[in-house]
Design an enzyme around this catalytic site. Structure first.
Site, PDB file in Angstrom:
ATOM      1  N   GLY A  54      65.741  77.854  28.336  1.00  0.00           N
ATOM      2  CA  GLY A  54      65.249  76.677  29.037  1.00  0.00           C
ATOM      3  C   GLY A  54      63.785  76.835  29.390  1.00  0.00           C
ATOM      4  N   GLY A  55      63.286  75.892  30.164  1.00  0.00           N
ATOM      5  CA  GLY A  55      61.877  75.917  30.512  1.00  0.00           C
ATOM      6  C   GLY A  55      61.495  77.071  31.411  1.00  0.00           C
ATOM      7  N   MET A  56      62.442  77.558  32.212  1.00  0.00           N
ATOM      8  CA  MET A  56      62.148  78.638  33.152  1.00  0.00           C
ATOM      9  C   MET A  56      62.708  79.984  32.728  1.00  0.00           C
ATOM     10  SD  MET A  56      62.920  76.799  36.803  1.00  0.00           S
ATOM     11  CE  MET A  56      63.013  78.408  37.585  1.00  0.00           C
ATOM     12  N   ALA A  57      63.826  79.968  31.995  1.00  0.00           N
ATOM     13  CA  ALA A  57      64.547  81.221  31.793  1.00  0.00           C
ATOM     14  C   ALA A  57      65.324  81.203  30.489  1.00  0.00           C
ATOM     15  CB  ALA A  57      65.509  81.465  32.975  1.00  0.00           C
ATOM     16  N   VAL A 103      69.063  82.617  28.814  1.00  0.00           N
ATOM     17  CA  VAL A 103      70.408  82.964  29.269  1.00  0.00           C
ATOM     18  C   VAL A 103      71.066  83.824  28.198  1.00  0.00           C
ATOM     19  CG1 VAL A 103      72.642  82.101  30.052  1.00  0.00           C
ATOM     20  CG2 VAL A 103      70.563  80.797  30.543  1.00  0.00           C
ATOM     21  N   ILE A 159      72.310  83.217  24.478  1.00  0.00           N
ATOM     22  CA  ILE A 159      73.136  82.027  24.275  1.00  0.00           C
ATOM     23  C   ILE A 159      72.398  80.749  24.620  1.00  0.00           C
ATOM     24  CG2 ILE A 159      75.339  83.197  24.567  1.00  0.00           C
ATOM     25  CD1 ILE A 159      75.414  82.358  27.451  1.00  0.00           C
ATOM     26  N   GLY A 160      71.182  80.832  25.141  1.00  0.00           N
ATOM     27  CA  GLY A 160      70.447  79.615  25.452  1.00  0.00           C
ATOM     28  C   GLY A 160      69.078  79.921  26.027  1.00  0.00           C
ATOM     29  N   ASP A 167      68.562  67.800  39.466  1.00  0.00           N
ATOM     30  CA  ASP A 167      68.394  67.829  38.013  1.00  0.00           C
ATOM     31  C   ASP A 167      69.746  67.658  37.321  1.00  0.00           C
ATOM     32  OD1 ASP A 167      66.984  67.947  35.644  1.00  0.00           O
ATOM     33  OD2 ASP A 167      67.015  70.117  35.532  1.00  0.00           O
TER      34      ASP A 167
END
Length: 635
Positions: free
Chosen positions: A23-26, A28, A20-21, A137
Site C-alpha cells: 500500500g501507500g504506507m506499508a 504486508v 501478500i500486498g 478510509d
C-alpha cells in the site's frame, strides 16, 4: 522502498514467508510466529516513512486503535515493534479475497448478498464508533471476505480517536472515490463520514460501478462536493426501490441529512430486505405538491347605464326632429362601447388571474425539474427519448419557458432515456486488439486492464466487466481484462529445512511440491539436500518445485568374514564399504590362530556405509611347559 526478504526473522520472532500486498504506507507479508507457531500478517512501514514522525505516529495509532477493537468483524492486532530502522504491526492472517476483488470479478452483486456484507461492515463501524474510533478510509480494499462470506475490516491507518487530528488544516485523508464531501474539503469528520464511505461501497456493489469517477483525485473529490450521484436504477433497473433509497440516503451531501449511526443504516438495510423478501414493489408516492388555489375573483359588472331624461315635447318639423336625434344615438353608441371595454378589462383580469408563467427546466435533471414545475402549480407529464445527453436530463418542454399557461395544466417534459441499451459482446480468448474492436463496434468504450491467468494465453482477453451478454447503456465504458499469463512468484529457499517445513513453505508461496529421495552421507535423514528451480527463481504461480530429501547414509549388507584370515577379512569388508576394526582374543586351537573367530555386526545385517565392523582375531595361547629349557651359559 526496500522489501523484507523471504526467510527474514523480524524482531527475533516473525519469519517472513512471502509478500501478500503493498500500500501507500506499508507492505504486508505472510509470516510465521515462531513463538506461537501460527501464521500472521506482518505490516511493515516503508522505510522512507520511518523518519517522518507523522507517518510513524499514524502507524502507531493504527496498532493502538485496532488493538482495542476486539470484534468478529474487525481484524485482530497482536503485536507491534521495530525492525531494522522501521516499524511493524503483527495482525491476524486471513484467508480470502478483498471486497474490491469480489466487486471487480462479480459485481453487480445480488441484493441479498450486498445487504449481508453491508450489515457486517456496519457492525464493525458501529463497534469502532462506540469506542470513539472513526476509520476515515472505509473502502472495499480494506474488507477481507472468506469463502463462507464472513467479512472483516482492516487498515485503521488513518483512524482517529476522539477529537485528535493528525493532519494539517485543509489536508485530505482517505481514498478519493470513497471520500465524504467534508473529507474532500479537509473539514472535521464524524461517524457519518464513515457512513458516507460505506454508502459508496454499497452503491458500487449494487451498480457495479462507483457513483463518481474522474481523471484525478481532485476531479473525483469535486464531484463528491457538487454533483448528485446518478440513481442506482440507471445502471441496474432491477434494484429494489427500498434498497436504492437506503443507499442514496447515505450519500447525502449534508451530514445531517444522512443516517446518523451505523445502527440506523443497518436498520434501513434490514427493512429493505424485508420488503424484497415480501415481494413488495417498494414504490414511493410520486404525487407532487397540491395545486395552488386560484384567487377569488369578483365577476360582478354593471349591466346597464342610466339614460338621459327624454327631451320635453316640442313641436318641430321632421328635418329638425332628425337633427335633434343624432346626439342621442351617439351617446347610446358611446355607452355600449364603454360597457364592452369594461367587460373586456374585467374578463382580462379574471383570465390573468388563471394564467401562470411556465418556468425553464430544460437541461435540469428530471427530479429537480418536476419539483420546480409542481411548485409553480403545474402538473408534469414526461416523454422518454433516446439521447446522447445524460439519463433523466430534460431536453425540451411544452409549453416553452416564459409562456403563460393555465394554473394546474400539464407541462410535457421531453426527458433523455440515455443513448439506449446494447449487449456487451463476447470477447473471451480474442486478442486484445480484436476484443477492443468488437467492443467499439457494439457502441461501447473500453479500458484494458492486465490480469494474471493460468488458463488464458498472454495477450488474449479473459473476460469483460460487465459480463458478456449484459444489457448496458450505449457508450458505457467496459473493463476488459487481458491475460498477462501465469502470475510469477519467487521460489523460496528451503534447502536444509525438514521435509514438512519445506513443503509448507513452498505451498504457502503458491507452488506445487514434488519429492525425490537420495542417500547422503552429509545431510541428516529427512532434511532437504537440494531444490529445483533454485531459490530466488521467478516461476509461474502453481509451478512444481522438486525437492531432494536425504534418506541418510546409504545402507550395505555386512558380508560373512568369520573363518577368514585377517587380511582377507579386512579386504572383504573394505570392498563392501565398511571399516574393519581389529580386536584380539587368545585361542588354544592352532587352526584359529590369525583367523576371524567373531564379527560384529553379524553377517547379513544392514549397516550404514562407512560404519565400523569389529572383527575378532584368534591369537594362539603359548604353553610355557612346552617351551625349551635354556642351555647353560645361555643368556
Amino acid at each position: 522502498m526496500t522489501e523484507v526478504a523471504g526467510n527474514t526473522l523480524v524482531d527475533g520472532r516473525y519469519r517472513v514467508v512471502r509478500r501478500i500486498g503493498s500500500g501507500g504506507m506499508a507492505d504486508v507479508y505472510c509470516a510465521e510466529d515462531t513463538h506461537l507457531g501460527r501464521q500472521v500478517a506482518l505490516k511493515v512501514l516503508h522505510r522512507r516513512f520511518a523518519q517522518d514522525q507523522e507517518f510513524v505516529e499514524r502507524f502507531r495509532r493504527e496498532a493502538k486503535s485496532a488493538a482495542g477493537l476486539n470484534h468478529p468483524n474487525v481484524v485482530g492486532v497482536f503485536d507491534r515493534g521495530e525492525h531494522e530502522g522501521t516499524y511493524y504491526i503483527a495482525m491476524e492472517y486471513l484467508e480470502g479475497r478483498t471486497l474490491k476483488d469480489i466487486v471487480t470479478s462479480d459485481a453487480p452483486l445480488p441484493q441479498q448478498r450486498v445487504i449481508d456484507l453491508g450489515l457486517q461492515i456496519l457492525q464493525a463501524a458501529g463497534f469502532a464508533h462506540s469506542h470513539g474510533v472513526i476509520h476515515r478510509d472505509f473502502k472495499p480494499h480494506n474488507v477481507i471476505v472468506d469463502e463462507a462470506g464472513h467479512a472483516k475490516v482492516t487498515d485503521f491507518g488513518i483512524a482517529r480517536a476522539g477529537a485528535s487530528e493528525m493532519t494539517e488544516t485543509g489536508s485530505i485523508m482517505g481514498t478519493a472515490q470513497y471520500l465524504s464531501p467534508e473529507q474532500a474539503q479537509g473539514h472535521a469528520v464524524t461517524a457519518t463520514s464513515d457512513l458516507y464511505s460505506i454508502g459508496v461501497m454499497l452503491y458500487e456493489m449494487l451498480a457495479g460501478r462507483l457513483p463518481f469517477d474522474g481523471d484525478s483525485a481532485v476531479a473525483v473529490a469535486l464531484k463528491h462536493l457538487s454533483e448528485p450521484p446518478p440513481p442506482i436504477s440507471q445502471w441496474r433497473p432491477d434494484v429494489h426501490p427500498a434498497l436504492e433509497a437506503v443507499v442514496m440516503a447515505a450519500l447525502a451531501k449534508d451530514p445531517s441529512h444522512r443516517w446518523q449511526s451505523a445502527e440506523d443504516l443497518a436498520a434501513g438495510l434490514e427493512a429493505a430486505r424485508t420488503q424484497i423478501e415480501a415481494g413488495s414493489n417498494g414504490g414511493q408516492d410520486t404525487a407532487g405538491f397540491a395545486a395552488i388555489p386560484l384567487p377569488a375573483v369578483d365577476e360582478t359588472a354593471p349591466t346597464q347605464l342610466a339614460g338621459a331624461p327624454p327631451p320635453p315635447p316640442v313641436v318641430v318639423d321632421p328635418e329638425e326632429r332628425r337633427d335633434r336625434r343624432w346626439p342621442w344615438y351617439a351617446i347610446g353608441a358611446l355607452a355600449l362601447a364603454l360597457v364592452a371595454v369594461l367587460a373586456y378589462l374585467i374578463l382580462s383580469g379574471v383570465l390573468a388571474a388563471d394564467k401562470k408563467q411556465v418556468p425553464r427546466v430544460t437541461g435540469k435533471q428530471l427530479v429537480a425539474a418536476r419539483a420546480i414545475m409542481e411548485r409553480a402549480g403545474f402538473d408534469v407529464q414526461t416523454e422518454r427519448v433516446q439521447s446522447e445527453q445524460p439519463f433523466d436530463q430534460v431536453l425540451d418542454q411544452d409549453p416553452n419557458a416564459g409562456e403563460e399557461a393555465d394554473a394546474g395544466s400539464k407541462v410535457t417534459l421531453e426527458v433523455s432515456g440515455g443513448p439506449g441499451e446494447v449487449l456487451v459482446p463476447p470477447v473471451e480468448r480474442l486478442t486484445e486488439v480484436q476484443a477492443v474492436r468488437e467492443i467499439h463496434k457494439a457502441g461501447l468504450e473500453v479500458t484494458s486492464d492486465p490480469e494474471f491467468s493460468d488458463k488464458v494465453k498472454k495477450g488474449f482477453a479473459i473476460r469483460t466487466f460487465p459480463k458478456e451478454g449484459a444489457s448496458v447503456t450505449k457508450g458505457t465504458r467496459v473493463r476488459l481484462l487481458v491475460s498477462q499469463g501465469p502470475e510469477q512468484v519467487s521460489v523460496p529457499d528451503v534447502t536444509g529445512l525438514s521435509r514438512d517445513s519445506a513443503e509448507s513453505r513452498l505451498r504457502a508461496a503458491h507452488l506445487t511440491v514434488e519429492v525425490d529421495e537420495q542417500d547422503s552421507e552429509d545431510v541428516p535423514e529427512g532434511d532437504v539436500i537440494s531444490q529445483s528451480p533454485t531459490a530466488g527463481s521467478d516461476v509461474a504461480r502453481n509451478s512444481t518445485v522438486t525437492i531432494t530429501v536425504s534418506t541418510g547414509k546409504p545402507k550395505v549388507t555386512v558380508p560373512d568374514v568369520v573363518g577368514m584370515k585377517e587380511g582377507r577379512a579386512s579386504s572383504t569388508l573394505s570392498r563392501a564399504g565398511l571399516k574393519p576394526v581389529r580386536e584380539e582374543r587368545e585361542v588354544t586351537d592352532p587352526t584359529q590362530d590369525g583367523v576371524v573367530i567373531e564379527q560384529r555386526p553379524g553377517s547379513g545385517s544392514d549397516a550404514d556405509k562407512g560404519s565400523d565392523v569389529i572383527i575378532v582375531i584368534g591369537i594362539l595361547k603359548q604353553d610355557d611347559s612346552l617351551s625349551p629349557s635354556p642351555t647353560p651359559n645361555s643368556p
